[in-house]
Design an enzyme around this catalytic site. Structure first.
Site, PDB file in Angstrom:
ATOM      1  N   ARG A  51       0.905  -1.129   0.040  1.00 49.77           N
ATOM      2  CA  ARG A  51       0.143   0.132   0.068  1.00 49.77           C
ATOM      3  C   ARG A  51       0.937   1.162  -0.012  1.00 49.77           C
ATOM      4  O   ARG A  51       2.074   1.099   0.008  1.00 49.77           O
ATOM      5  CB  ARG A  51      -1.136   0.029   1.321  1.00 49.77           C
ATOM      6  CG  ARG A  51      -0.612  -0.613   2.379  1.00 49.77           C
ATOM      7  CD  ARG A  51       0.410   0.281   3.078  1.00 49.77           C
ATOM      8  NE  ARG A  51       0.261   1.730   3.426  1.00 49.77           N
ATOM      9  CZ  ARG A  51       1.108   2.510   3.644  1.00 49.77           C
ATOM     10  NH1 ARG A  51       2.613   2.021   3.601  1.00 49.77           N
ATOM     11  NH2 ARG A  51       0.669   3.820   3.653  1.00 49.77           N
ATOM     12  N   GLY A  52       0.335   2.406  -0.233  1.00 46.96           N
ATOM     13  CA  GLY A  52       0.996   3.617  -0.389  1.00 46.96           C
ATOM     14  C   GLY A  52       1.160   4.189  -1.846  1.00 46.96           C
ATOM     15  O   GLY A  52       1.492   3.149  -2.571  1.00 46.96           O
ATOM     16  N   ALA A  53       0.969   5.122  -2.170  1.00 46.07           N
ATOM     17  CA  ALA A  53       0.987   5.280  -3.571  1.00 46.07           C
ATOM     18  C   ALA A  53       2.239   5.079  -4.380  1.00 46.07           C
ATOM     19  O   ALA A  53       2.044   4.448  -5.498  1.00 46.07           O
ATOM     20  CB  ALA A  53       0.871   7.133  -3.634  1.00 46.07           C
ATOM     21  N   ARG A  91      -7.498  -0.364  -6.863  1.00 42.56           N
ATOM     22  CA  ARG A  91      -7.533   0.717  -5.922  1.00 42.56           C
ATOM     23  C   ARG A  91      -7.911   1.895  -6.764  1.00 42.56           C
ATOM     24  O   ARG A  91      -7.197   2.291  -7.535  1.00 42.56           O
ATOM     25  CB  ARG A  91      -6.473   0.759  -4.788  1.00 42.56           C
ATOM     26  CG  ARG A  91      -6.292  -0.127  -3.997  1.00 42.56           C
ATOM     27  CD  ARG A  91      -5.485  -0.099  -2.828  1.00 42.56           C
ATOM     28  NE  ARG A  91      -6.152   0.500  -1.759  1.00 42.56           N
ATOM     29  CZ  ARG A  91      -5.641   1.428  -0.903  1.00 42.56           C
ATOM     30  NH1 ARG A  91      -4.115   0.873  -0.524  1.00 42.56           N
ATOM     31  NH2 ARG A  91      -6.226   2.074   0.088  1.00 42.56           N
ATOM     32  N   GLN A 197      -1.948   2.721   9.858  1.00 44.82           N
ATOM     33  CA  GLN A 197      -0.696   2.470   9.091  1.00 44.82           C
ATOM     34  C   GLN A 197       0.365   3.500  10.053  1.00 44.82           C
ATOM     35  O   GLN A 197       1.596   3.209   9.918  1.00 44.82           O
ATOM     36  CB  GLN A 197      -0.873   3.318   7.726  1.00 44.82           C
ATOM     37  CG  GLN A 197      -1.390   2.417   6.816  1.00 44.82           C
ATOM     38  CD  GLN A 197      -2.932   2.591   6.716  1.00 44.82           C
ATOM     39  OE1 GLN A 197      -3.591   2.918   7.560  1.00 44.82           O
ATOM     40  NE2 GLN A 197      -3.566   2.528   5.473  1.00 44.82           N
ATOM     41  N   ASP A 238      -1.967  10.709  -2.127  1.00 52.65           N
ATOM     42  CA  ASP A 238      -2.192  10.134  -2.953  1.00 52.65           C
ATOM     43  C   ASP A 238      -2.566  10.351  -4.546  1.00 52.65           C
ATOM     44  O   ASP A 238      -2.505   9.519  -5.385  1.00 52.65           O
ATOM     45  CB  ASP A 238      -3.362   8.945  -2.389  1.00 52.65           C
ATOM     46  CG  ASP A 238      -2.979   8.230  -1.125  1.00 52.65           C
ATOM     47  OD1 ASP A 238      -2.300   6.914  -1.340  1.00 52.65           O
ATOM     48  OD2 ASP A 238      -3.122   8.859   0.125  1.00 52.65           O
ATOM     49  N   ASN A 248      -5.365  12.476   0.750  1.00 55.80           N
ATOM     50  CA  ASN A 248      -4.348  11.821   1.353  1.00 55.80           C
ATOM     51  C   ASN A 248      -5.304  10.776   2.203  1.00 55.80           C
ATOM     52  O   ASN A 248      -6.587  11.102   2.304  1.00 55.80           O
ATOM     53  CB  ASN A 248      -3.434  12.520   2.067  1.00 55.80           C
ATOM     54  CG  ASN A 248      -2.287  11.754   2.748  1.00 55.80           C
ATOM     55  OD1 ASN A 248      -1.878  10.797   1.873  1.00 55.80           O
ATOM     56  ND2 ASN A 248      -1.893  12.170   4.023  1.00 55.80           N
ATOM     57  N   LYS A 249      -4.649  10.175   3.246  1.00 53.61           N
ATOM     58  CA  LYS A 249      -5.442   9.171   3.910  1.00 53.61           C
ATOM     59  C   LYS A 249      -6.540  10.046   4.775  1.00 53.61           C
ATOM     60  O   LYS A 249      -6.153  11.032   5.363  1.00 53.61           O
ATOM     61  CB  LYS A 249      -4.220   8.585   4.998  1.00 53.61           C
ATOM     62  CG  LYS A 249      -4.773   7.700   5.973  1.00 53.61           C
ATOM     63  CD  LYS A 249      -5.833   6.305   5.507  1.00 53.61           C
ATOM     64  CE  LYS A 249      -5.057   5.783   4.281  1.00 53.61           C
ATOM     65  NZ  LYS A 249      -6.026   4.840   3.553  1.00 53.61           N
TER      66      LYS A 249
END
Ligand code: MRU
Length: 361
Positions: A51-53, A91, A197, A238, A248-249
């Protein structure tokens, strides 16, 4: 970056297998996950093994290269296109995923019907996506470190460290660069419910790097700001719209709002592959909504070393689970890119945004 002194990247291609650090197992277990097919690679993105852009961008790129290596000659282009659809459907929010897929698809298409050249070009292009991501993040660290002064408290949300990219990370890269240069910092790490996270991954990374930090409950960042413990906030992104609005998150918008209320600079760090030239405004960014179980349940390791999943909500309560939110550009002091600090504005974004494929302009 080093794990127990051993250098690792978050994702890489080994033959036709995509190798990934298995992130749901961290911080308690370190293991490498093998994805032997494009379907397995897509599954690893969907289930957030990776995960993570930046990390899912490189995984998407390696997934296309893997498809090219495994596709039968007779059906080469159809099989690669099918893998591209599968990977793109995993995603919806991180722009880097679409950038990585397109970059490798362009390289394949440029070879026409020369399938051997197409396979070679695909592997080279995917490796280039991964290497570019690592280089951009290293540059973000170089440009961002001077923003951090000795003795500062730095707030961050989610994980935009090396686990979220191929190496270094975006928001954490300036922290690593400053720390390695002798600047004393204390990082305030939001736990980042529902998937934690921050508590699991950012705390793990900072510990590996020896950076002093405290994990705090998501709803306490404002209180630490008011107590004078936080002098700057750096988060990742992201997807950034062409007007400088930042996805973002989930929870980032609240942190940005509190930073503004307390007069604290709020920086967003991202490689320019995160900027979406085709997305004019933050409201146009597709926001993923994930399953309600992630809110209703949490997981971790018991004292006896057993993996436990426990429910925290009443069984009959429904939950909603937005994975990201959008912070308006007006709340962002600047976007830290591989080119340096850029204003979060249409002019700033136009100056640095890029598209995959052959060099433009
Ligand atoms: O759902 P995730 O873990 O893939 O989301 C990642 C994030 O939103 C992080 O906040 C990060 O800042 C952006 S990705 C580098």
């Amino acid at each position: 970056m080093n794990i127990d002194g051993v250098p690792y990247r978050t994702v890489w291609l080994d033959g036709s297998t995509v190798k990934l650090i298995d992130q749901p197992l961290l911080p308690h277990t370190f293991a490498i996950h093998d994805a032997p097919t494009p379907a397995a690679t897509a599954d690893a993105i969907r289930t957030m093994v990776v995960r993570g852009a930046g990390a899912i961008g490189a995984t998407g790129a390696f997934g296309i290269a893997q498809a090219a290596l495994l596709a039968r000659d007779a059906d080469f282009h159809a099989e690669v296109a099918q893998a591209a659809s599968l990977l793109a459907a995993t995603r919806p929010t991180a722009q880097n995923l679409f950038y990585g897929i397109r970059a490798v698809m362009h390289a394949i298409e440029a070879q026409g019907d020369d399938l051997s050249a197409a396979r070679q070009a695909a592997v080279a292009a995917a490796q280039e996506v991964a290497d570019d991501d690592a280089a951009c993040c290293e540059a973000i660290g170089r440009h961002g470190a001077p923003l951090l002064e000795d003795g500062m408290g730095v707030g961050t949300h989610c994980n935009a460290g090396w686990l979220a990219f191929v190496d270094w990370g975006s928001a954490l890269s300036p922290i690593y660069a400053a720390h390695r240069g002798g600047t004393r910092l204390h990082v305030w790490v939001d736990e980042t419910r529902p998937r934690s996270q921050g508590a699991r991954l950012t705390a793990f990374e900072l510990g590996q790097e020896g950076v002093p930090h405290s994990v705090i409950a998501d709803n306490s960042m404002g209180a630490w700001m008011r107590r004078g413990q936080v002098q700057a906030v750096i988060v990742g992104s992201d997807r950034i719209a062409a007007n400088g609005d930042v996805a973002n998150k989930i929870g980032t918008y609240a942190v940005a709002t509190m930073a503004a209320a307390n007069g604290i600079p709020f920086y967003v760090a991202a490689p320019t592959t995160t900027i979406d030239p085709d997305c004019p405004h933050g409201d146009d960014i597709p926001i993923e909504e994930r399953g309600e179980d992630e809110v209703a349940w949490t997981w971790g390791w018991s004292d006896e070393g057993r993996f436990l999943r426990v429910r925290t909500t009443p069984a009959h309560s429904r939950c909603r689970n937005l994975a990201f939110d959008v912070t308006p550009a007006a709340l962002v002091r600047g976007i830290l890119t591989e080119h340096g600090l850029v204003p979060a504005s249409p002019e700033g974004m136009a100056r640095v945004m890029r598209r995959p494929g052959p060099p433009q302009g």
